[in-house]
Write an enzyme that holds these catalytic residues in place. Structure first.
Site, PDB file in Angstrom:
ATOM      1  N   GLY A 127       0.979  -1.534  -0.466  1.00  0.00           N
ATOM      2  CA  GLY A 127       0.157   0.228  -0.234  1.00  0.00           C
ATOM      3  C   GLY A 127       0.905   1.349   0.424  1.00  0.00           C
ATOM      4  O   GLY A 127       0.315   2.117   0.282  1.00  0.00           O
ATOM      5  N   ALA A 128       2.359   1.258  -0.580  1.00  0.00           N
ATOM      6  CA  ALA A 128       3.034   2.480  -0.787  1.00  0.00           C
ATOM      7  C   ALA A 128       2.603   3.556  -1.828  1.00  0.00           C
ATOM      8  O   ALA A 128       3.006   4.667  -2.151  1.00  0.00           O
ATOM      9  CB  ALA A 128       4.484   1.744  -1.020  1.00  0.00           C
ATOM     10  N   ASN A 129       1.495   3.158  -2.757  1.00  0.00           N
ATOM     11  CA  ASN A 129       1.212   4.900  -3.482  1.00  0.00           C
ATOM     12  C   ASN A 129       0.888   5.368  -2.886  1.00  0.00           C
ATOM     13  O   ASN A 129       0.230   6.410  -3.406  1.00  0.00           O
ATOM     14  CB  ASN A 129       0.450   3.702  -4.542  1.00  0.00           C
ATOM     15  CG  ASN A 129      -0.988   2.698  -4.394  1.00  0.00           C
ATOM     16  OD1 ASN A 129      -0.792   2.616  -3.574  1.00  0.00           O
ATOM     17  ND2 ASN A 129      -1.950   4.954  -5.029  1.00  0.00           N
ATOM     18  N   ILE A 132       0.340   7.138   4.270  1.00  0.00           N
ATOM     19  CA  ILE A 132       1.444   7.383   4.609  1.00  0.00           C
ATOM     20  C   ILE A 132       2.248   6.160   4.126  1.00  0.00           C
ATOM     21  O   ILE A 132       3.713   6.405   5.076  1.00  0.00           O
ATOM     22  CB  ILE A 132       0.906   6.338   6.888  1.00  0.00           C
ATOM     23  CG1 ILE A 132      -0.303   7.290   7.608  1.00  0.00           C
ATOM     24  CG2 ILE A 132       2.223   5.819   7.127  1.00  0.00           C
ATOM     25  CD1 ILE A 132      -0.557   6.244   8.178  1.00  0.00           C
ATOM     26  N   GLY A 133       1.960   4.846   3.523  1.00  0.00           N
ATOM     27  CA  GLY A 133       2.776   4.411   2.809  1.00  0.00           C
ATOM     28  C   GLY A 133       3.569   4.748   2.065  1.00  0.00           C
ATOM     29  O   GLY A 133       4.781   4.383   1.653  1.00  0.00           O
ATOM     30  N   TYR A 288     -12.871  -3.691  11.257  1.00  0.00           N
ATOM     31  CA  TYR A 288     -11.545  -3.349  11.397  1.00  0.00           C
ATOM     32  C   TYR A 288     -11.114  -3.372  12.543  1.00  0.00           C
ATOM     33  O   TYR A 288      -9.868  -4.041  12.894  1.00  0.00           O
ATOM     34  CB  TYR A 288     -11.466  -2.090  11.388  1.00  0.00           C
ATOM     35  CG  TYR A 288     -10.142  -0.758  11.027  1.00  0.00           C
ATOM     36  CD1 TYR A 288      -9.920  -0.746  10.147  1.00  0.00           C
ATOM     37  CD2 TYR A 288     -10.074  -0.384  12.480  1.00  0.00           C
ATOM     38  CE1 TYR A 288      -8.361   0.135  10.444  1.00  0.00           C
ATOM     39  CE2 TYR A 288      -8.973   0.438  12.500  1.00  0.00           C
ATOM     40  CZ  TYR A 288      -8.407   0.052  11.817  1.00  0.00           C
ATOM     41  OH  TYR A 288      -6.898   1.343  11.161  1.00  0.00           O
TER      42      TYR A 288
END
Length: 414
Positions: A127-129, A132-133, A288
């Site tokens: 999820g780096a796109n 926070i990622g 969650y």
């Protein structure tokens, strides 16, 4: 037990009737020949040990016909069941060991990395796109780390890489397609990683879903549970060899303080139908919270099973203005209202980056961090029975899908 043992010239000396042994993956355990019992902690010191590195020169590890592991000393022509590296076994630091605080809630990821040179390190971030990622990936890449952005949307990931390389032209970044809503995609991503790389220094499990309507993945599991926990669990296991064959590897699992509000309180609460409930039992906030406790339990059990890998879990911040709330207009509005009072994305990424790179954490494991400092998780998060139960159920859920896919593949070939 330690208090009633006989005195010895060395606290590390084995008491009568005890023997020290090592598992194939380097965990040291202790055998009590009087009671026929075993334990992971030293009977005198109460501490754990691991053995690492290559066998001494002239030694070879073999497996006998009856399946027993033997160690052959070719120089002296002797054979033993005892791993010769036990003489050099080292202790690893426990979660109770204090860590000096250098940063706080106002620190940014870039300030945590000030003066650090991460050249030669390889990190994979899910999820780096975005959010926070992205700030985590950007901060590591700007300091020389080779960063793999593992994302569902390849185009957005490539755009994120371009942004980073606009700041630092020679930044080492690459994109890996990873859809956490598909165990097949997780498996494919792990295979593609192994084709390109032999080792992995840092694995950051950052991707997550929040406040989504009830949906099932292609594997038939509730989406928040699979994306936030199950697929990350699977990815980590698939990358075990790459992590455990490099020096000082780290796994950072981005959890949340929401884990304290999970409905899971006992091992009986961990069941496929409670982890992945039917629609009529689904509440997105509850799902969650449960997934974040799963993150914590996974971190604790992984730290126990892989003592040579430093495993940390962390809370990035409360209601940070990221894409996490994108599926709910109610939460988008609430996040927008509180935005002036919460962390920036750079500040939210600081604890993740600290866990991934801080020199003072070398050799530590199983610690939960908030604001770049160790804090105590909930009692449920520290329950070993819960952690073992979750590990076993997670494996069973994955195996059932892998077997189903194999059956479908075999039928398709006929």
């Amino acid at each position: 037990m330690v208090g009633v043992l006989n005195e010895s010239d060395s606290e590390d000396e084995m008491p009568p009737g005890w023997e020290e042994r090592a598992t194939l993956d380097g965990n040291v355990y202790y055998v009590n020949h009087y009671t026929k019992g075993t334990q992971w902690t030293h009977p005198r010191t109460g501490r754990k040990k691991i053995v690492e590195g290559e066998l001494p020169a002239g030694w070879e590890r073999c497996v006998s016909e009856d399946g027993k592991v033997l160690f052959v000393d070719h120089m002296n022509r002797t054979t033993t069941y005892t791993d010769p590296r036990l003489a050099f076994a080292t202790e690893y630091r426990e979660i109770s060991q204090p860590v000096r605080q250098r940063f706080d809630a106002s620190s940014t990821a870039l300030s945590v990395l000030l003066g650090r040179d991460l050249r030669g390190k390889l990190a994979l971030i899910t999820g780096a796109n975005t959010g926070i990622g992205f700030e985590t990936a950007r901060s590591l890449a700007l300091h020389g780390c080779n960063v793999i952005l593992a994302c569902r949307d390849v185009q957005k990931a490539q755009e994120a890489v371009k942004k980073i390389q606009q700041e630092k032209e020679n930044a080492l970044c690459e994109v890996l397609h990873l859809n956490l809503a598909s165990l097949r995609s997780v498996r494919d991503a792990a295979e593609k990683f192994k084709q390109r790389h032999r080792t992995l220094h840092i694995l950051i499990l950052n991707a997550g879903l929040f406040a989504v309507p009830y949906m099932l993945t292609e594997d038939g599991y509730e989406t928040i549970f699979q994306v936030n926990h199950l697929s990350h669990f699977y990815l980590t296991l698939l990358l075990e060899h790459a992590l455990r064959t490099c020096a000082s590897p780290r796994v950072v699992i981005v959890s949340s303080e929401s884990h304290r509000f999970s409905s899971i309180q006992s091992a009986e609460d961990i069941h496929p139908l409670t982890l992945s409930p039917p629609a009529y039992k689904y509440w997105s906030m509850g799902a969650y919270n449960d997934s974040k406790l799963c993150n914590m339990l996974f971190a604790q059990e992984l730290a126990r099973r892989w003592p040579s890998v430093s495993v940390f879990s962390c809370h990035p911040g409360n209601m940070v203005s990221s894409d996490l709330s994108r599926y709910s207009w109610t939460f988008r509005l609430l996040f927008a209202i509180v935005r002036p009072f919460t962390k920036s994305l750079q500040q939210a990424a600081s604890t993740t980056v600290f866990c991934a790179t801080a020199p003072e954490l070398e050799g530590a494991t199983g610690i939960y961090f908030n604001n770049c400092y160790r804090c105590d998780p909930s009692n449920a998060a520290l329950d070993p029975a819960l952690a073992i139960r979750l590990w076993n159920i997670s494996q069973e859920m994955i195996i059932s899908i892998v077997k189903r896919d194999k059956l479908w593949y075999d039928l398709a070939l006929k």
